[in-house]
Enzyme design. Structure first.
Site, PDB file in Angstrom:
ATOM      1  N   HIS A 184     -21.325  61.433  15.575  1.00 49.47           N
ATOM      2  CA  HIS A 184     -20.491  61.543  14.576  1.00 49.47           C
ATOM      3  C   HIS A 184     -18.624  62.120  14.742  1.00 49.47           C
ATOM      4  CE1 HIS A 184     -19.041  63.005   9.999  1.00 49.47           C
ATOM      5  NE2 HIS A 184     -20.340  62.516   9.534  1.00 49.47           N
ATOM      6  N   ASP A 201     -25.512  69.555  17.111  1.00 50.24           N
ATOM      7  CA  ASP A 201     -24.819  68.997  15.719  1.00 50.24           C
ATOM      8  C   ASP A 201     -26.177  68.994  15.164  1.00 50.24           C
ATOM      9  OD1 ASP A 201     -24.270  67.842  14.044  1.00 50.24           O
ATOM     10  OD2 ASP A 201     -23.317  66.465  14.212  1.00 50.24           O
ATOM     11  N   GLN A 220     -27.461  66.389  10.371  1.00 49.08           N
ATOM     12  CA  GLN A 220     -28.534  66.241   9.811  1.00 49.08           C
ATOM     13  C   GLN A 220     -30.046  66.202  10.085  1.00 49.08           C
ATOM     14  OE1 GLN A 220     -27.787  63.360   7.531  1.00 49.08           O
ATOM     15  NE2 GLN A 220     -25.682  63.857   7.978  1.00 49.08           N
ATOM     16  N   LYS A 249     -25.456  69.283   2.734  1.00 51.69           N
ATOM     17  CA  LYS A 249     -26.929  68.851   3.391  1.00 51.69           C
ATOM     18  C   LYS A 249     -27.987  69.196   3.322  1.00 51.69           C
ATOM     19  CE  LYS A 249     -23.955  66.219   6.064  1.00 51.69           C
ATOM     20  NZ  LYS A 249     -22.503  65.408   5.865  1.00 51.69           N
ATOM     21  N   CYS A 286     -19.015  57.169   9.888  1.00 54.07           N
ATOM     22  CA  CYS A 286     -18.071  58.569   9.953  1.00 54.07           C
ATOM     23  C   CYS A 286     -19.118  57.996  11.740  1.00 54.07           C
ATOM     24  CB  CYS A 286     -17.976  59.656  10.109  1.00 54.07           C
ATOM     25  SG  CYS A 286     -17.060  60.020   8.578  1.00 54.07           S
TER      26      CYS A 286
HETATM   27  C1  LIG Z   1     -24.973  64.665  11.970  1.00 51.44           C
HETATM   28  C2  LIG Z   1     -23.186  64.585  11.358  1.00 51.44           C
HETATM   29  N1  LIG Z   1     -22.455  65.208  12.047  1.00 51.44           N
HETATM   30  C3  LIG Z   1     -21.880  66.340  11.366  1.00 51.44           C
HETATM   31  C4  LIG Z   1     -21.225  65.792   9.780  1.00 51.44           C
HETATM   32  C5  LIG Z   1     -19.935  66.643   9.259  1.00 51.44           C
HETATM   33  O1  LIG Z   1     -20.562  67.582   8.342  1.00 51.44           O
HETATM   34  P1  LIG Z   1     -19.425  67.866   7.562  1.00 51.44           P
HETATM   35  O2  LIG Z   1     -18.645  67.081   6.522  1.00 51.44           O
HETATM   36  O3  LIG Z   1     -20.313  68.631   6.604  1.00 51.44           O
HETATM   37  O4  LIG Z   1     -18.637  69.686   7.855  1.00 51.44           O
HETATM   38  C6  LIG Z   1     -22.199  64.838   9.741  1.00 51.44           C
HETATM   39  C7  LIG Z   1     -21.785  64.664   7.706  1.00 51.44           C
HETATM   40  O5  LIG Z   1     -22.189  62.964   7.624  1.00 51.44           O
HETATM   41  C8  LIG Z   1     -22.977  64.343   9.922  1.00 51.44           C
HETATM   42  O6  LIG Z   1     -24.013  64.204   9.298  1.00 51.44           O
END
Ligand SMILES: Cc1ncc(COP(=O)(O)O)c(C=O)c1O
Length: 419
Positions: free
Chosen positions: A136, A213, A216, A239, A377
């Site tokens: 992401h 990370d 998900q 999430k 993203c």
């Molecule tokens: C794999 C992953 N990393 C990071 C993020 C960023 O999360 P946040 O916007 O809650 O900080 C997301 C959000 O969709 C994501 O799917």
């Protein structure tokens, strides 16, 4: 639909009372554009059970005050709620201590914290961070910003046409200049589950720190940071059925201890004078300013909620639902599935020949079906698959086969109109 859905997927048949679970999520009961809402955008943000929504209201009605600094009753209540939530998170991910649980706004902030604090104080020109093509943007851009400042070099692990990473390529990228490896546990664009146990073990054997990370993964699987043996694990409350504005950075205590604070202000200090300032202990050293107290309490209640579910039944149900959605969507004429990894959770990403993803999103919305369309993203993933955007249905345990049927039928109609 019957109240009790019997899942007869490839896995053993498991009873999971999806209708009962759905009643816990008030937002799901509404109609959108005249049709029952089918909320299939859970990877972007999940919905909240009543218990979480109520807890936030109760907190503001009965207990709100600032935390940590007050001797009065409300401040003590707020502090107990906030620190109680931290202990719930600790247990939820099996951290050794609450000193390893840093409250942040979400995954994005957690990764930026590691980049700005750990990265800035440990990386020298020419040092390398290894990450994957599946990331992401939240796990790409903070490293690029640091690279622009410090001469850090980013090494990218490629993916294949199924959306799986090449573990041999990963291993070959680990070298004497590698100062950190970072990867998603689950890809948000494709749903691929990365073999993070192996990736972590390969890094650990070379004494390279690891940042996962987990944005998900956290709503779909049990996370045990000690068993994983990672150094950092980041996730977002919203999430995992908790509010927005709250997330967690888990960090191994010895690393956090040695890291400098990244933001200055109240709560992260012990003493301040113009001749010098001393910093607070963990985890407060990384929590400058008034935190998102109600949201942290909401996160704790979401953890309580998840703790009451039978997770072997939930996992089997989700697995069956994903297999069903993959089959139904994949069978719509003109649909090409994007991301067909062996291990996936939650996500069916696809394009339809002759129909732009955004048009699909609009058509589905008119029928009360919420999916996400765009690059999610994850523009490097889109670039790899040579598509500008995909439509993505992302599932949670409160979704049903009936909703998938509606999705497939609406896609079939869209194809007829456009093709
Ligand atoms: C794999 C992953 N990393 C990071 C993020 C960023 O999360 P946040 O916007 O809650 O900080 C997301 C959000 O969709 C994501 O799917």
């Amino acid at each position: 639909m019957s109240a009790q859905v019997i899942d007869t997927s490839e896995k053993s048949a498991v009873a999971f009372d999806v209708e009962r679970v759905r009643r816990d999520f008030p937002i799901l009961a509404q109609r959108v554009n005249g049709r029952p809402l089918a909320y299939l955008d859970n990877s972007a943000s999940s919905q909240q059970p009543r218990a979480v929504i109520d807890a936030i209201g109760t907190y503001y009605r009965e207990s709100h005050a600032n935390v940590h600094r007050g001797v009065h009753t409300l401040s003590q209540r707020a502090t107990e709620g906030f620190e109680g939530a931290r202990e719930k998170v600790r247990r939820f991910i099996n951290a050794r201590s609450t000193r390893e649980v840093i409250f942040v706004r979400g995954t994005t902030e957690a990764i930026n914290l590691v980049a700005q604090s750990y990265g800035r104080s440990n990386f020298r020109r020419g040092d390398e961070v290894v990450l994957t093509q599946l990331e992401h943007h939240a796990n790409i851009v903070p490293w690029q910003m640091l690279a622009a400042e410090s001469g850090l070099v980013l090494k990218v692990v490629p993916i294949d046409e199924r959306g799986m990473i090449d573990v041999a390529a990963y291993e070959s990228l680990l070298g004497p200049r590698t100062k950190l490896v970072t990867f998603a546990h689950v890809s948000n664009a494709l749903g691929t589950v990365l073999p993070i146990e192996r990736l972590i073990a390969l890094a650990r054997a070379r004494a390279i720190p690891t940042l996962v990370d987990g944005a998900q993964a956290i709503p779909h699987m049990k996370i045990d940071v000690q068993a994983l043996d990672c150094d950092f694990y980041a996730f977002s409350g919203h999430k995992m059925f908790a509010p927005t504005g709250i997330g967690v950075l888990y960090g191994r205590e010895a690393l956090l201890e040695a890291m400098p604070p990244w933001q200055g202000g109240g709560d992260m200090i012990l003493t301040v004078s113009f001749s010098g300032t001393t910093y607070n202990a963990l985890p407060y050293k990384f929590e400058a300013g008034t935190p998102s107290i109600a949201d942290a309490i909401g996160l704790g209640v979401a953890i309580d909620y998840l703790g009451k579910l039978d997770w072997s039944a939930v996992s089997a149900y989700e697995e069956g639902l994903l297999a069903y959605a993959t089959r139904r969507v994949g069978a719509v004429p003109g649909v090409r599935l994007i991301g067909t990894a062996e291990r996936k959770v939650s996500v069916v990403s696809f394009v339809m020949e002759g129909v732009h993803a955004h048009d699909l999103g609009t058509i589905l919305d008119a029928e009360g079906i919420a999916v996400r369309t765009g690059h999610h993203c994850a523009m490097p993933v889109m670039e790899f698959f040579k598509v500008p955007a995909t439509a993505r249905a992302s599932l949670a345990f409160y979704n049903t086969r009936e909703e998938i049927d509606r999705l497939a039928a609406a896609l079939g109609r869209a194809r007829e109109v456009f093709a």
